[in-house]
Write a protein that holds these residues in place. Structure first.
Motif, PDB file in Angstrom:
ATOM      1  N   TYR A 161       0.956  -1.211   0.190  1.00 31.84           N
ATOM      2  CA  TYR A 161      -0.094   0.098   0.012  1.00 31.84           C
ATOM      3  C   TYR A 161       0.915   1.165  -0.006  1.00 31.84           C
TER       4      TYR A 161
ATOM      5  N   GLY B 231      -1.100  13.034   4.574  1.00 32.65           N
ATOM      6  CA  GLY B 231      -2.605  13.581   4.597  1.00 32.65           C
ATOM      7  C   GLY B 231      -3.383  12.666   4.115  1.00 32.65           C
ATOM      8  N   HIS B 232      -3.270  11.658   3.663  1.00 34.63           N
ATOM      9  CA  HIS B 232      -4.132  10.728   2.873  1.00 34.63           C
ATOM     10  C   HIS B 232      -4.217   9.400   3.603  1.00 34.63           C
ATOM     11  N   GLY B 233      -5.329   8.670   3.296  1.00 38.77           N
ATOM     12  CA  GLY B 233      -5.428   7.373   3.648  1.00 38.77           C
ATOM     13  C   GLY B 233      -4.427   6.328   2.851  1.00 38.77           C
ATOM     14  N   LEU B 234      -4.268   5.155   2.905  1.00 34.49           N
ATOM     15  CA  LEU B 234      -3.498   4.272   2.213  1.00 34.49           C
ATOM     16  C   LEU B 234      -4.489   3.826   0.960  1.00 34.49           C
TER      17      LEU B 234
ATOM     18  N   TYR C  90     -12.552  -5.118  14.234  1.00 33.94           N
ATOM     19  CA  TYR C  90     -12.578  -5.721  12.457  1.00 33.94           C
ATOM     20  C   TYR C  90     -13.943  -6.182  12.628  1.00 33.94           C
TER      21      TYR C  90
ATOM     22  N   GLN D  50       0.838   5.737   1.041  1.00 40.05           N
ATOM     23  CA  GLN D  50       0.306   6.770   1.634  1.00 40.05           C
ATOM     24  C   GLN D  50       0.761   7.814   1.280  1.00 40.05           C
TER      25      GLN D  50
ATOM     26  N   LEU E 160      -7.983   5.609  11.168  1.00 42.51           N
ATOM     27  CA  LEU E 160      -7.960   5.076   9.724  1.00 42.51           C
ATOM     28  C   LEU E 160      -9.363   4.181   9.862  1.00 42.51           C
TER      29      LEU E 160
ATOM     30  N   PHE F  15      -9.158   2.521   2.023  1.00 41.27           N
ATOM     31  CA  PHE F  15      -9.097   3.221   3.320  1.00 41.27           C
ATOM     32  C   PHE F  15      -9.746   4.665   2.962  1.00 41.27           C
ATOM     33  N   GLY F  16     -10.353   5.196   4.168  1.00 37.90           N
ATOM     34  CA  GLY F  16     -10.602   6.625   4.198  1.00 37.90           C
ATOM     35  C   GLY F  16      -9.724   7.651   4.366  1.00 37.90           C
ATOM     36  N   PRO F  17      -9.801   8.763   4.388  1.00 33.31           N
ATOM     37  CA  PRO F  17      -8.911   9.670   4.644  1.00 33.31           C
ATOM     38  C   PRO F  17      -8.365   9.899   5.996  1.00 33.31           C
ATOM     39  N   GLY F  18      -9.005   9.408   7.108  1.00 32.38           N
ATOM     40  CA  GLY F  18      -8.591   9.214   8.225  1.00 32.38           C
ATOM     41  C   GLY F  18      -9.078  10.413   9.198  1.00 32.38           C
TER      42      GLY F  18
ATOM     43  N   TYR G   9      -8.328   1.457  12.410  1.00 33.17           N
ATOM     44  CA  TYR G   9      -6.899   1.383  12.612  1.00 33.17           C
ATOM     45  C   TYR G   9      -6.542   2.624  13.443  1.00 33.17           C
TER      46      TYR G   9
ATOM     47  N   LYS H  11      -8.173  -9.562   7.881  1.00 38.41           N
ATOM     48  CA  LYS H  11      -7.397  -8.640   8.933  1.00 38.41           C
ATOM     49  C   LYS H  11      -5.935  -8.862   8.169  1.00 38.41           C
ATOM     50  N   LEU H  12      -5.426  -7.481   8.015  1.00 41.61           N
ATOM     51  CA  LEU H  12      -3.977  -7.109   7.834  1.00 41.61           C
ATOM     52  C   LEU H  12      -2.903  -6.998   8.871  1.00 41.61           C
TER      53      LEU H  12
ATOM     54  N   PHE I 288      -4.078   1.025  -2.268  1.00 35.09           N
ATOM     55  CA  PHE I 288      -3.542  -0.574  -2.600  1.00 35.09           C
ATOM     56  C   PHE I 288      -2.761  -0.080  -3.760  1.00 35.09           C
TER      57      PHE I 288
ATOM     58  N   PHE J 157       3.716   0.808   2.605  1.00 32.64           N
ATOM     59  CA  PHE J 157       3.607  -0.412   3.666  1.00 32.64           C
ATOM     60  C   PHE J 157       3.411  -1.584   2.854  1.00 32.64           C
TER      61      PHE J 157
ATOM     62  N   PHE K 101     -12.691  -2.215   8.863  1.00 31.59           N
ATOM     63  CA  PHE K 101     -11.674  -1.844   9.994  1.00 31.59           C
ATOM     64  C   PHE K 101     -11.523  -0.565  10.692  1.00 31.59           C
TER      65      PHE K 101
ATOM     66  N   GLU L 182      -8.139  -7.031  -0.468  1.00 31.46           N
ATOM     67  CA  GLU L 182      -7.765  -5.656  -0.766  1.00 31.46           C
ATOM     68  C   GLU L 182      -8.701  -4.716  -0.023  1.00 31.46           C
ATOM     69  N   GLN L 183      -7.955  -3.666   0.727  1.00 32.66           N
ATOM     70  CA  GLN L 183      -8.602  -2.748   1.638  1.00 32.66           C
ATOM     71  C   GLN L 183      -8.695  -1.377   1.174  1.00 32.66           C
TER      72      GLN L 183
ATOM     73  N   PHE M  69       0.700  -4.860   9.179  1.00 27.82           N
ATOM     74  CA  PHE M  69       1.453  -3.964   8.280  1.00 27.82           C
ATOM     75  C   PHE M  69       2.770  -3.993   8.929  1.00 27.82           C
TER      76      PHE M  69
END
Lengths: 116, 113
Positions: free
Chosen positions: A36, A41-44, B48, A38, B91, B104-107, B35, A103-104, A46, A90, B33, B101-102, A106
């Motif tokens: 992944y 300021g952003h999310g991860l 989860y 990142q 997150l 993600f939001g911006p957090g 995090y 579940k991952l 894929f 990551f 999820f 594959e996940q 990291f």
């Protein structure tokens, strides 16, 4: 217990050069590996994944990764980096437990800085 | 398709307050999820859910952290009471049940004073 280790906390690379980010894992069973990215300021997001078959997998934006069971590794590579590749990367592991667990786990992440 | 939505993007709380973070997963995704991300600890799994059922909650976070999934399109994370060490980025991510594959939001960046 599964673990993921990224040995390089920071990598600096010139724009246009190649880069390899290292990822090693520890787990005795069947696994699914992924990378992944990142941006600040952003999310991860894929990049790519491997479960079985060809050990070299292609991802988005010219990234590829190679799985090695003997080395317990899943290193990420890019032949020619762009300034927009500056980000934290990551490596992640998911276990196969009959069904694929969502579940991952990291790694610590590798900060890549691309300079011109 | 809309991605994962998180609100608020930033939250500042006094020590001892209760805060609630919100997440809307990608439509049709069955896994959700939560995090916590810090520079020192990295990415830590808090909770989860699969099809709204809690599959795992991070053992170290059980006492003051509670995640709920009220319906398939909305989840909350409550921290009660907050402590300064809870300052982090939270997150939310979702995935389709059959794929790992996940998305993600911006957090949400939480600062506890």
């Amino acid at each position: 217990t599964q673990t993921v280790s990224q040995s390089d906390a920071h990598v600096t690379v010139f724009e246009g050069d190649s880069v390899e980010l290292r990822c090693n894992y520890s787990y005795g069973g069947s696994i699914y590996l992924s990378w992944y990215i990142q941006h600040h300021g952003h999310g991860l997001q894929f990049l790519l994944k491997y479960y079985s078959g060809n050990p070299v997998v292609q991802g988005v934006n010219g990234f590829e990764a190679e799985f090695s069971k003997s080395d317990s590794s899943f290193h990420l590579r890019k032949a020619s980096v762009h300034w927009s590749d500056s980000a934290v990367y990551f490596c992640a592991l998911s276990m196969w437990t009959g069904g694929l667990s969502g579940k991952l786990t990291f790694g610590e992440g590798t900060q890549v800085t691309v300079i011109s | 398709d809309a991605g994962v939505t998180q609100t608020p993007r930033h939250e500042v709380a006094e020590k001892g307050q209760t805060i609630i973070l919100k997440c809307e997963p990608v439509s049709g995704h069955n896994d959700l999820f939560w995090y916590r991300q810090t520079k020192i600890q990295g990415l830590e799994l808090l909770s989860y859910f699969r099809s709204k059922s809690l599959m795992e909650d991070g053992g170290a976070f059980k006492d003051r952290f509670k995640a709920e999934m009220l319906n398939s399109s909305f989840s909350t994370l409550k921290i009660q009471p907050t402590e300064p060490k809870d300052s982090a980025v939270y997150l939310c991510a979702s995935s389709h049940r059959d794929y790992a594959e996940q998305f993600f939001g911006p957090g949400t960046r939480l600062t506890v004073l």
